[in-house]
Design a protein around this motif. Structure first.
Motif, PDB file in Angstrom:
ATOM      1  N   ALA A  52       0.943  -1.201   0.002  1.00  0.00           N
ATOM      2  CA  ALA A  52       0.118   0.051   0.065  1.00  0.00           C
ATOM      3  C   ALA A  52       0.837   1.380   0.044  1.00  0.00           C
ATOM      4  CB  ALA A  52      -0.812  -0.038   1.135  1.00  0.00           C
ATOM      5  N   TYR A  53       1.863   0.975   0.595  1.00  0.00           N
ATOM      6  CA  TYR A  53       2.842   2.355   0.813  1.00  0.00           C
ATOM      7  C   TYR A  53       3.422   2.879  -0.601  1.00  0.00           C
ATOM      8  CZ  TYR A  53       6.607   5.210   2.897  1.00  0.00           C
ATOM      9  OH  TYR A  53       7.522   6.461   3.337  1.00  0.00           O
ATOM     10  N   TRP A  54       3.398   2.042  -1.405  1.00  0.00           N
ATOM     11  CA  TRP A  54       4.117   2.170  -2.941  1.00  0.00           C
ATOM     12  C   TRP A  54       3.067   2.367  -3.893  1.00  0.00           C
ATOM     13  CZ3 TRP A  54       8.954   4.045  -2.912  1.00  0.00           C
ATOM     14  CH2 TRP A  54       9.747   3.652  -1.879  1.00  0.00           C
ATOM     15  N   GLN A  55       1.796   2.147  -3.606  1.00  0.00           N
ATOM     16  CA  GLN A  55       0.705   1.906  -4.450  1.00  0.00           C
ATOM     17  C   GLN A  55       0.496   2.963  -5.596  1.00  0.00           C
ATOM     18  OE1 GLN A  55      -0.517  -1.404  -4.341  1.00  0.00           O
ATOM     19  NE2 GLN A  55      -1.178  -0.722  -6.497  1.00  0.00           N
ATOM     20  N   GLY A  56       0.835   4.175  -5.108  1.00  0.00           N
ATOM     21  CA  GLY A  56       0.606   5.294  -5.798  1.00  0.00           C
ATOM     22  C   GLY A  56       1.285   5.222  -7.291  1.00  0.00           C
ATOM     23  N   TYR A  57       2.741   4.815  -7.248  1.00  0.00           N
ATOM     24  CA  TYR A  57       3.240   4.917  -8.503  1.00  0.00           C
ATOM     25  C   TYR A  57       4.407   3.939  -8.656  1.00  0.00           C
ATOM     26  CZ  TYR A  57       6.524   6.483 -12.122  1.00  0.00           C
ATOM     27  OH  TYR A  57       7.346   6.678 -13.167  1.00  0.00           O
ATOM     28  N   TRP A  58       5.216   3.685  -7.499  1.00  0.00           N
ATOM     29  CA  TRP A  58       6.302   2.690  -7.785  1.00  0.00           C
ATOM     30  C   TRP A  58       6.303   1.326  -7.900  1.00  0.00           C
ATOM     31  CZ3 TRP A  58      10.969   4.313  -9.464  1.00  0.00           C
ATOM     32  CH2 TRP A  58      11.400   5.562  -9.239  1.00  0.00           C
ATOM     33  N   ASN A  59       5.157   0.837  -7.261  1.00  0.00           N
ATOM     34  CA  ASN A  59       5.079  -0.475  -6.909  1.00  0.00           C
ATOM     35  C   ASN A  59       4.730  -1.342  -8.296  1.00  0.00           C
ATOM     36  OD1 ASN A  59       4.594  -2.753  -4.762  1.00  0.00           O
ATOM     37  ND2 ASN A  59       2.727  -3.102  -5.523  1.00  0.00           N
ATOM     38  N   ALA A  60       4.048  -0.847  -9.043  1.00  0.00           N
ATOM     39  CA  ALA A  60       3.986  -1.575 -10.363  1.00  0.00           C
ATOM     40  C   ALA A  60       5.366  -1.488 -11.243  1.00  0.00           C
ATOM     41  CB  ALA A  60       2.768  -0.682 -11.293  1.00  0.00           C
ATOM     42  N   LEU A  61       6.134  -0.803 -10.907  1.00  0.00           N
ATOM     43  CA  LEU A  61       7.368  -0.500 -11.741  1.00  0.00           C
ATOM     44  C   LEU A  61       8.705  -1.227 -11.089  1.00  0.00           C
ATOM     45  CD1 LEU A  61       7.178   3.262 -12.516  1.00  0.00           C
ATOM     46  CD2 LEU A  61       6.424   1.572 -13.816  1.00  0.00           C
ATOM     47  N   SER A  62       8.262  -1.930  -9.905  1.00  0.00           N
ATOM     48  CA  SER A  62       9.493  -2.457  -9.059  1.00  0.00           C
ATOM     49  C   SER A  62       9.435  -3.852  -9.233  1.00  0.00           C
ATOM     50  CB  SER A  62       9.175  -2.217  -7.691  1.00  0.00           C
ATOM     51  OG  SER A  62       8.204  -2.989  -7.069  1.00  0.00           O
ATOM     52  N   ASP A  63      10.933  -4.545  -9.235  1.00  0.00           N
ATOM     53  CA  ASP A  63      10.891  -6.198  -9.302  1.00  0.00           C
ATOM     54  C   ASP A  63      10.771  -6.727  -7.794  1.00  0.00           C
ATOM     55  OD1 ASP A  63      12.141  -6.504 -12.087  1.00  0.00           O
ATOM     56  OD2 ASP A  63      12.925  -4.809 -11.314  1.00  0.00           O
ATOM     57  N   GLU A  64      11.162  -5.940  -6.674  1.00  0.00           N
ATOM     58  CA  GLU A  64      10.867  -6.628  -5.475  1.00  0.00           C
ATOM     59  C   GLU A  64      10.785  -5.443  -4.318  1.00  0.00           C
ATOM     60  OE1 GLU A  64      10.755  -9.087  -3.586  1.00  0.00           O
ATOM     61  OE2 GLU A  64      11.058 -10.944  -4.707  1.00  0.00           O
ATOM     62  N   ARG A  65      10.267  -5.824  -3.109  1.00  0.00           N
ATOM     63  CA  ARG A  65      10.324  -4.946  -2.153  1.00  0.00           C
ATOM     64  C   ARG A  65      10.939  -5.446  -0.747  1.00  0.00           C
ATOM     65  NH1 ARG A  65       4.839  -5.118  -2.940  1.00  0.00           N
ATOM     66  NH2 ARG A  65       4.632  -5.951  -0.801  1.00  0.00           N
ATOM     67  N   ILE A  66      11.347  -4.872  -0.052  1.00  0.00           N
ATOM     68  CA  ILE A  66      11.899  -4.990   1.365  1.00  0.00           C
ATOM     69  C   ILE A  66      10.887  -4.403   2.348  1.00  0.00           C
ATOM     70  CG2 ILE A  66      13.553  -5.110   3.234  1.00  0.00           C
ATOM     71  CD1 ILE A  66      15.669  -5.185   1.036  1.00  0.00           C
ATOM     72  N   ASP A  67       9.774  -5.152   2.778  1.00  0.00           N
ATOM     73  CA  ASP A  67       8.950  -4.543   3.722  1.00  0.00           C
ATOM     74  C   ASP A  67       9.417  -5.000   5.160  1.00  0.00           C
ATOM     75  OD1 ASP A  67       7.196  -4.108   1.609  1.00  0.00           O
ATOM     76  OD2 ASP A  67       6.300  -5.965   1.572  1.00  0.00           O
ATOM     77  N   TRP A  68       9.049  -3.949   5.951  1.00  0.00           N
ATOM     78  CA  TRP A  68       9.489  -3.960   7.416  1.00  0.00           C
ATOM     79  C   TRP A  68       8.592  -3.308   8.382  1.00  0.00           C
ATOM     80  CZ3 TRP A  68      10.750   0.814   9.782  1.00  0.00           C
ATOM     81  CH2 TRP A  68      10.744   1.673   8.765  1.00  0.00           C
ATOM     82  N   PRO A  69       8.381  -3.711   9.659  1.00  0.00           N
ATOM     83  CA  PRO A  69       7.453  -2.861  10.465  1.00  0.00           C
ATOM     84  C   PRO A  69       8.050  -1.891  11.328  1.00  0.00           C
ATOM     85  CG  PRO A  69       8.395  -5.068  11.361  1.00  0.00           C
ATOM     86  CD  PRO A  69       9.280  -4.813  10.116  1.00  0.00           C
ATOM     87  N   SER A  70       7.111  -0.752  11.587  1.00  0.00           N
ATOM     88  CA  SER A  70       7.597   0.313  12.235  1.00  0.00           C
ATOM     89  C   SER A  70       7.888   0.194  13.756  1.00  0.00           C
ATOM     90  CB  SER A  70       6.767   1.537  11.877  1.00  0.00           C
ATOM     91  OG  SER A  70       7.177   1.820  10.472  1.00  0.00           O
ATOM     92  N   TYR A  71       7.210  -0.849  14.290  1.00  0.00           N
ATOM     93  CA  TYR A  71       7.086  -1.216  15.631  1.00  0.00           C
ATOM     94  C   TYR A  71       8.435  -1.869  16.298  1.00  0.00           C
ATOM     95  CZ  TYR A  71       5.227  -5.472  13.783  1.00  0.00           C
ATOM     96  OH  TYR A  71       4.698  -6.543  13.062  1.00  0.00           O
ATOM     97  N   GLU A  72       9.279  -2.143  15.056  1.00  0.00           N
ATOM     98  CA  GLU A  72      10.665  -2.948  15.543  1.00  0.00           C
ATOM     99  C   GLU A  72      11.661  -1.781  15.554  1.00  0.00           C
ATOM    100  OE1 GLU A  72      10.623  -5.475  16.974  1.00  0.00           O
ATOM    101  OE2 GLU A  72       8.712  -6.592  16.619  1.00  0.00           O
ATOM    102  N   ARG A  73      13.031  -2.377  15.769  1.00  0.00           N
ATOM    103  CA  ARG A  73      14.271  -1.757  15.493  1.00  0.00           C
ATOM    104  C   ARG A  73      15.117  -2.227  14.496  1.00  0.00           C
ATOM    105  NH1 ARG A  73      15.771   1.072  20.205  1.00  0.00           N
ATOM    106  NH2 ARG A  73      17.318   2.184  18.893  1.00  0.00           N
ATOM    107  N   ILE A  74      15.904  -1.453  13.826  1.00  0.00           N
ATOM    108  CA  ILE A  74      16.662  -1.633  12.779  1.00  0.00           C
ATOM    109  C   ILE A  74      17.595  -2.829  12.823  1.00  0.00           C
ATOM    110  CG2 ILE A  74      18.208  -1.003  10.898  1.00  0.00           C
ATOM    111  CD1 ILE A  74      16.674   1.831  10.921  1.00  0.00           C
TER     112      ILE A  74
END
Length: 350
Positions: A52-74
């Motif tokens: 959903a984050y990238w739905q506006g433009y980039w999602n359809a143009l990408s090959d992969e994503r790295i999704d991560w939760p904001s409630y955790e630490r890097i």
């Protein structure tokens, strides 16, 4: 009838192939999203949130994503439970054999820096080949942290007095009330962000794309140092090597394209960080969308990727005013019609 159906099917296949060839890029595109404040209130599905984050433009143009939760630490579960499985999968499938470009937004810039610092060691220790990352395209990068994160953590820890202005700023940014869940906000504090994987050995070019408008009617800006996009200051988005009240990514051009000396420009950059496009019309969020907000200028119109290939933007100069009041403005060709994200994608090697 069967012949007609075969012709229609063949036409559809040909159309799909033509479409793929038009939009395919030389390098694989991997998206790394930014901070998602709603996840501090309700965990939700990380993959769905990433899409959903990238739905506006980039999602359809990408090959992969790295999704991560904001409630955790890097350095905690974001790295072990979300980043590592993706890196392992990319290596095993040879996804980045032709080369990969990370497209990051906001805190994704910081996550990417941590990946760049560690991915080769992690993968080699697992008997796998490191990823061939040729560049990152960092949009509204928060690699230098955000003063809003400092503010949020201070309020949560009762070290900052609560005021109406602070309440308005944090509610505008977070989209609701502050909770006890801080997660990646700790990593986004300016000092913490600047200490996280600060000097990766890899010489991967980090190209910066920066806005100077706000989605929040300016209520967050008083708490951010220097010019800002409503969430991060120019010291972070430009890739500056220290926090400061900076007015531009370039010492020769303003955010609005005016060609003139900038005494308050970022004077030093983190290694291999190169500001490219800027605009005073785009905010932190609108930089990702396929909606034109206004003209874009170039802090630098050309930079090299990892192996010497150029990324470039055509620019033109226009003059406004008369006699002593005459000024030159530099703009990126096509930016009166195309959005910042559309300009970025078009510049990627085909």
């Amino acid at each position: 009838m069967n012949t007609i159906r075969r012709i229609v099917a063949l036409a559809a296949v040909c159309s799909a192939l033509i479409s793929t060839s038009v939009f395919a890029k030389e390098y694989k595109i991997i998206l790394i999203h930014g901070f998602q404040p709603q996840q501090l209130i309700s965990d939700g599905d990380v993959t769905q949130s990433g899409q959903a984050y990238w739905q506006g433009y980039w999602n359809a143009l990408s090959d992969e994503r790295i999704d991560w939760p904001s409630y955790e630490r890097i350095e905690g579960k974001i790295a072990t439970d979300y980043v590592w499985p993706k890196l392992k999968s990319f290596s095993q499938s040879n996804l980045c054999e032709p080369g990969c470009i990370f497209v990051t937004h906001s805190t994704g810039d910081l996550v990417a820096r941590y990946i760049i610092e560690n991915q080769a060691t992690w993968l080699e220790n697992a008997g796998l080949s490191p990823l061939n990352i040729v560049a990152t395209f960092d949009i509204a990068g928060a690699g230098g942290g955000s003063e809003l994160a400092d503010l949020a953590v201070s309020v949560a820890q009762n070290t900052e007095a609560w005021t109406f202005a602070i309440e308005a700023a944090l509610e505008a940014w977070l989209g609701g009330d502050l909770t006890d869940e801080m997660g990646v906000l700790h990593d986004l504090k300016v000092n913490n962000a600047r200490q996280l994987a600060a000097l990766p050995d890899a010489r991967i070019p980090r190209l910066r794309f920066v806005g100077d408008a706000s989605d929040y009617l300016g209520v967050t800006s008083p708490f951010i140092q220097g010019n800002d996009d409503g969430v991060v200051g120019s010291h972070s988005a430009c890739g500056g090597n220290r926090q400061g009240r900076y007015g531009s990514c370039s010492d020769r051009i303003d955010f609005n394209g005016k060609s003139t000396s900038q005494s308050d420009a970022v004077s030093g950059f983190m290694p291999y960080h190169y500001p490219m496009l800027m605009s005073d019309k785009y905010s932190h969020g609108s930089l990702l969308e396929p909606i034109n907000k206004g003209k874009v200028t170039a802090a630098s119109s050309s930079e090299q990727l990892m192996f010497g290939e150029n990324i470039s933007f055509n620019t033109y100069t226009t003059t406004s005013g008369w006699w002593l009041w005459k000024s030159n403005y530099v703009y990126v060709s096509g930016s009166n019609n195309d959005s910042m994200s559309e300009l970025i994608y078009a510049a990627m090697p085909n």
